[in-house]
Design a protein around this motif. Structure first.
Motif, PDB file in Angstrom:
ATOM      1  N   ASP A 575       0.807  -1.219   0.000  1.00 56.53           N
ATOM      2  CA  ASP A 575       0.000   0.000   0.000  1.00 56.53           C
ATOM      3  C   ASP A 575       0.844   1.275   0.000  1.00 56.53           C
ATOM      4  N   GLN A 576       2.145   1.118  -0.090  1.00 63.27           N
ATOM      5  CA  GLN A 576       3.033   2.284  -0.054  1.00 63.27           C
ATOM      6  C   GLN A 576       3.242   2.846  -1.452  1.00 63.27           C
ATOM      7  N   GLU A 577       3.394   4.169  -1.546  1.00 61.29           N
ATOM      8  CA  GLU A 577       3.782   4.813  -2.800  1.00 61.29           C
ATOM      9  C   GLU A 577       5.138   5.490  -2.603  1.00 61.29           C
ATOM     10  N   ILE A 578       5.940   5.460  -3.663  1.00 61.69           N
ATOM     11  CA  ILE A 578       7.274   6.061  -3.611  1.00 61.69           C
ATOM     12  C   ILE A 578       7.363   7.152  -4.667  1.00 61.69           C
ATOM     13  N   ASN A 579       7.842   8.303  -4.270  1.00 64.34           N
ATOM     14  CA  ASN A 579       8.130   9.384  -5.215  1.00 64.34           C
ATOM     15  C   ASN A 579       9.582   9.252  -5.664  1.00 64.34           C
ATOM     16  N   LEU A 580       9.765   8.966  -6.937  1.00 66.27           N
ATOM     17  CA  LEU A 580      11.102   8.774  -7.483  1.00 66.27           C
ATOM     18  C   LEU A 580      11.421   9.891  -8.467  1.00 66.27           C
ATOM     19  N   GLU A 581      12.435  10.689  -8.158  1.00 65.97           N
ATOM     20  CA  GLU A 581      12.868  11.767  -9.050  1.00 65.97           C
ATOM     21  C   GLU A 581      14.178  11.353  -9.712  1.00 65.97           C
ATOM     22  N   VAL A 582      14.240  11.502 -11.038  1.00 61.39           N
ATOM     23  CA  VAL A 582      15.441  11.163 -11.799  1.00 61.39           C
ATOM     24  C   VAL A 582      16.014  12.441 -12.391  1.00 61.39           C
ATOM     25  N   VAL A 583      17.280  12.702 -12.103  1.00 59.68           N
ATOM     26  CA  VAL A 583      17.981  13.873 -12.642  1.00 59.68           C
ATOM     27  C   VAL A 583      19.026  13.366 -13.620  1.00 59.68           C
ATOM     28  N   THR A 584      18.876  13.750 -14.897  1.00 56.73           N
ATOM     29  CA  THR A 584      19.794  13.257 -15.922  1.00 56.73           C
ATOM     30  C   THR A 584      19.969  14.326 -16.996  1.00 56.73           C
ATOM     31  N   TRP A 585      20.592  13.939 -18.097  1.00 56.00           N
ATOM     32  CA  TRP A 585      20.904  14.915 -19.151  1.00 56.00           C
ATOM     33  C   TRP A 585      21.089  14.191 -20.477  1.00 56.00           C
ATOM     34  N   ASN A 586      20.912  14.931 -21.559  1.00 51.12           N
ATOM     35  CA  ASN A 586      21.237  14.421 -22.886  1.00 51.12           C
ATOM     36  C   ASN A 586      21.598  15.606 -23.768  1.00 51.12           C
ATOM     37  N   HIS A 587      22.264  15.339 -24.857  1.00 46.50           N
ATOM     38  CA  HIS A 587      22.602  16.409 -25.803  1.00 46.50           C
ATOM     39  C   HIS A 587      21.317  16.954 -26.429  1.00 46.50           C
ATOM     40  N   GLU A 588      21.367  18.233 -26.812  1.00 46.34           N
ATOM     41  CA  GLU A 588      20.166  18.935 -27.273  1.00 46.34           C
ATOM     42  C   GLU A 588      19.464  18.198 -28.401  1.00 46.34           C
ATOM     43  N   GLU A 589      20.266  17.651 -29.338  1.00 41.98           N
ATOM     44  CA  GLU A 589      19.641  17.010 -30.496  1.00 41.98           C
ATOM     45  C   GLU A 589      18.928  15.703 -30.148  1.00 41.98           C
ATOM     46  N   TYR A 590      19.247  15.132 -28.980  1.00 42.51           N
ATOM     47  CA  TYR A 590      18.615  13.867 -28.588  1.00 42.51           C
ATOM     48  C   TYR A 590      17.650  14.044 -27.408  1.00 42.51           C
ATOM     49  N   MET A 591      17.471  15.286 -26.954  1.00 40.69           N
ATOM     50  CA  MET A 591      16.659  15.539 -25.767  1.00 40.69           C
ATOM     51  C   MET A 591      15.220  15.058 -25.941  1.00 40.69           C
ATOM     52  N   SER A 592      14.663  15.261 -27.135  1.00 44.95           N
ATOM     53  CA  SER A 592      13.264  14.860 -27.363  1.00 44.95           C
ATOM     54  C   SER A 592      13.101  13.346 -27.242  1.00 44.95           C
ATOM     55  N   ASP A 593      14.142  12.582 -27.645  1.00 45.92           N
ATOM     56  CA  ASP A 593      14.082  11.122 -27.507  1.00 45.92           C
ATOM     57  C   ASP A 593      14.022  10.730 -26.030  1.00 45.92           C
ATOM     58  N   SER A 594      14.868  11.385 -25.219  1.00 51.30           N
ATOM     59  CA  SER A 594      14.890  11.082 -23.784  1.00 51.30           C
ATOM     60  C   SER A 594      13.538  11.390 -23.147  1.00 51.30           C
ATOM     61  N   ILE A 595      12.969  12.537 -23.487  1.00 52.06           N
ATOM     62  CA  ILE A 595      11.675  12.924 -22.907  1.00 52.06           C
ATOM     63  C   ILE A 595      10.597  11.920 -23.297  1.00 52.06           C
ATOM     64  N   GLY A 596      10.635  11.450 -24.543  1.00 50.98           N
ATOM     65  CA  GLY A 596       9.675  10.449 -24.990  1.00 50.98           C
ATOM     66  C   GLY A 596       9.779   9.158 -24.193  1.00 50.98           C
ATOM     67  N   PHE A 597      11.042   8.713 -23.939  1.00 49.24           N
ATOM     68  CA  PHE A 597      11.249   7.502 -23.140  1.00 49.24           C
ATOM     69  C   PHE A 597      10.726   7.699 -21.713  1.00 49.24           C
ATOM     70  N   PHE A 598      11.004   8.877 -21.136  1.00 44.92           N
ATOM     71  CA  PHE A 598      10.566   9.139 -19.764  1.00 44.92           C
ATOM     72  C   PHE A 598       9.042   9.139 -19.658  1.00 44.92           C
ATOM     73  N   GLU A 599       8.380   9.733 -20.633  1.00 45.94           N
ATOM     74  CA  GLU A 599       6.911   9.790 -20.579  1.00 45.94           C
ATOM     75  C   GLU A 599       6.316   8.390 -20.610  1.00 45.94           C
ATOM     76  N   GLU A 600       6.931   7.502 -21.377  1.00 47.44           N
ATOM     77  CA  GLU A 600       6.470   6.109 -21.396  1.00 47.44           C
ATOM     78  C   GLU A 600       6.704   5.437 -20.037  1.00 47.44           C
ATOM     79  N   LEU A 601       7.878   5.694 -19.462  1.00 48.77           N
ATOM     80  CA  LEU A 601       8.195   5.086 -18.169  1.00 48.77           C
ATOM     81  C   LEU A 601       7.258   5.561 -17.069  1.00 48.77           C
ATOM     82  N   VAL A 602       6.938   6.857 -17.082  1.00 48.43           N
ATOM     83  CA  VAL A 602       6.043   7.417 -16.050  1.00 48.43           C
ATOM     84  C   VAL A 602       4.750   6.627 -15.991  1.00 48.43           C
ATOM     85  N   LEU A 603       4.176   6.357 -17.162  1.00 50.30           N
ATOM     86  CA  LEU A 603       2.909   5.619 -17.220  1.00 50.30           C
ATOM     87  C   LEU A 603       3.112   4.157 -16.835  1.00 50.30           C
TER      88      LEU A 603
END
Length: 670
Positions: A575-603
């Motif tokens: 019954d526990q929930e955990i708030n997990l924050e991930v701090v990372t980085w990617n090069h500008e040209e690949y940033m949109s790919d990283s955000i897309g992967f994260f949005e999938e992971l969130v769900l």
């Protein structure tokens, strides 16, 4: 500057593109050092046109001058018709002192025997008498005279080897390369693509060269078939000879009975390697006298011939296949179980300086072979031969102190292995303390692997156990190196115990662990490691967790993050929930790919009770911080596992089965 450009700048004329060797070899059973000797003369430069022409030239030399056994009669006819002809063949010379009182040559592929050869040719090239055979470029003549007993004669002979080397130049140029670059150059030189090997893998591959660079070095490697164990000993040096373990005898190794007690292989070669050194087939028994002579030679660098005692510097290498996997051997027998019974004796095995874990070497596939520039192997062989005259083990004396319980043989083995590795990787002798300790740990592990088995095989060793440890003089810290298979086996036992506990119907609540700050060192290729084992106990009860890792970018790195989330989900209360924050980085040209992967992971991880958020910020440090008072510093972030090979691999489903990358993890109480 790219590595290739550095290599060509500093070693032009001494390197060759390694894929060319396979290109010209085809189905010809010609050693690599023969082909690279020819390639080095015709295309040791980065010019496609010159390379193309050079490859064609070498192909023609092989086609027209190399003797195939199936074409021997055709070549003999060619020699007869022209009066003389230049060939490439492997020859062996012996003294006929009963009738002709002359030296006579036998040709391996041409098939002719007892061909007269001038005394001076033999005096200039005494290895021709060794019994192992020497590859040569030679001119063979033919006489049509009526009054002679032998029509064939050797007109001219040149062993295939580099004429001159400059060791000091080689040593000085080492300083132009970083350690990683030099390791990669050596890997290319033995024909392997370094991209497919971690640092420990490279050490294992290069350790096969230690017998070539250290006098009287005793080496053994046992492992699965197809891992290239014998390749270095058969292909990469004209100063080593590979013989079948089943064909060795006292006469062949020590006292050659073909020439009135002439010295055998150990008197002529730098390395004598016994291949397929496994249990006897067909009921053949090991010659007990041979074992005793070999045992004495490996300990004292000498052997008796009649009333005389002879010194020799040849290193002994034993390579063979294992019958069972490592966990089976550790539990039921020992790591020497596959070698002939006659050699499984404490006194003989105690002479081994290093046991290399051949089971860690992957089966060689076409993709792992190098297509880049490396040393012409004959040039490297001559360098290594020159380095045999030196002893680099004294570099240890200002850095560490080996434990006093270690025997003289233990210390000698460790020091010789260390010296050999320094000659290979740091011939300029410029090492940091960390680099000294890295080579020392590998050397100790190679010797400890031998000693651990001696405790099982021979009870006399159990009565006087030793401790494989050393003290770092600069800090006073004591270090206890361990073999990787022991670490992995213990980890596997722990995993099975955990599984049995988890599957038990009558579960008993475990006492709360007393967690303390400490550091964990993970080795290259170590198994039995999982996110649960590393982090589970330290994140119990945490409601807010932060992961900072600047390298969550590639698909497999996001998959690591997903597996971390699954571990958290299984680790918490339902019954526990955990708030997990991930701090990372990617090069500008690949940033949109990283955000897309994260949005999938969130769900994806919401159903696990994980509320995942992310920030794109540039930071160098890698750590896990939680609100239960623990901070875990991560040397490599979550990227601790090696790439999984193949499409169907159990390691894909079980982290404990995966090989790891070397890293350190530090647990801090905050």
């Amino acid at each position: 500057m790219e590595l290739k450009d550095k290599i060509l700048k500093h070693f032009e004329g001494k390197v060759v593109r390694k894929d060319l060797t396979a290109l010209v070899k085809g189905n010809n059973p010609v050693p690599a050092y023969v082909l690279e000797y020819l390639l080095g003369q015709h295309c040791a430069i980065d010019d496609e046109e010159i390379i193309k022409t050079g490859v064609e030239t070498v192909r023609n030399i092989i086609k027209n001058n190399y003797v195939h056994r199936s074409d021997a009669e055709l070549v003999k006819a060619r020699i007869r018709n022209s009066g003389s002809y230049k060939i490439i063949d492997k020859i062996n010379v012996s003294l006929n002192d009963t009738q002709a009182n002359m030296y006579e040559a036998d040709f391996a592929n041409l098939g002719i025997r007892k061909v007269p050869i001038a005394d001076q040719m033999v005096l200039d090239n005494p290895k021709l008498l060794s019994g192992g055979g020497v590859w040569c470029i030679l001119t063979v003549g033919y006489s049509h005279a009526d009054d002679i007993n032998m029509r064939w004669l050797v007109v001219d002979l040149k062993p295939i080897q580099v004429a001159n080397i400059n060791l000091q130049e080689y040593i000085n140029l080492r300083s132009e390369f970083t350690t990683d670059e030099w390791l990669d150059l050596l890997m290319h030189s033995i024909g392997l693509n370094p991209e497919y090997f971690n640092k420990r893998d490279k050490f294992i591959q290069l350790s096969r060269l230690i017998p070539h660079v250290e006098n009287n070095y005793n080496y053994i490697e046992l492992g699965p078939k197809g891992t290239g164990k014998s390749h270095v000993f058969s292909e990469l040096s004209p100063h080593g000879v590979l013989v079948s373990g089943g064909d060795v005898s006292k006469a062949r190794l020590f006292v050659n009975n073909t020439g009135k007690g002439a010295i055998g292989l150990v008197g002529y070669w730098d390395v004598v390697a016994l291949d397929e050194f496994e249990q006897e087939k067909g009921g053949k028994r090991t010659d007990g006298d041979l074992v005793k002579i070999m045992q004495n030679y490996m300990a004292n660098q000498s052997f008796n011939r009649g009333k005389e005692t002879y010194q020799a510097t040849a290193s002994m290498a034993f390579v063979g296949n294992t019958k069972h996997n490592v966990p089976y051997m550790l539990k039921n027998s020992h790591l020497f179980e596959s070698i002939p019974e006659g050699y499984i004796k404490g006194a003989f095995l105690d002479r081994m300086h290093m046991y290399v874990p051949g089971w860690e070497v992957s089966i060689l596939k076409s993709a792992v072979f190098s297509t880049e520039y490396g040393f012409i192997v004959d040039y490297l062989a001559e360098i290594l031969r020159e380095l045999r005259k030196s002893d680099f083990s004294t570099l240890l004396d200002d850095t560490i102190r080996l434990d006093g319980s270690l025997t003289t043989r233990d210390k000698t083995a460790i020091r010789k292995s260390f010296s050999g590795l320094v000659k290979l990787i740091y011939p300029h002798q410029d090492l940091t303390e960390k680099e000294v300790l890295e080579l020392l740990d590998f050397s100790i592990e190679g010797r400890k692997r031998v000693k651990d088995q001696l405790y099982i095989i021979d009870e006399t060793f159990r009565s006087d156990p030793v401790e494989f440890k050393y003290t770092i003089l600069s800090s006073g810290k004591e270090v206890f190196p361990e073999t990787l298979e022991n670490l992995n086996y213990r980890a596997e036992v722990e995993v099975r115990e955990e599984l049995n506990e988890d599957n038990s119907e009558a579960r008993i609540e475990k006492p709360r662990l007393n967690l303390e700050p400490h550091e964990v060192e993970i080795k290259d290729n170590q198994t039995g490691i999982s996110f649960k084992k590393l982090f589970g106990n330290y994140l119990k009860g945490a409601n807010n967790i932060t992961i900072q890792d600047p390298y969550i970018r590639m698909y497999y790195q996001f998959n690591n993050l997903l597996e971390f989330c699954v571990m958290l989900g299984n680790n918490k209360e339902p019954d526990q929930e955990i708030n997990l924050e991930v701090v990372t980085w990617n090069h500008e040209e690949y940033m949109s790919d990283s955000i897309g992967f994260f949005e999938e992971l969130v769900l994806s991880v919401q159903g696990l009770g994980i509320n995942l958020t992310y920030k794109m910020e540039q930071h160098h440090d890698r750590f896990i911080a939680s609100d239960n008072g623990w901070k875990i510093n991560l040397g490599r972030g979550l990227d601790i596992f090696e790439k999984i090979e193949g499409r169907f691999n159990v390691a894909e489903l079980d982290q404990n089965r995966r090989k790891c990358k070397e890293c350190h993890i530090t647990y801090l109480k905050i």
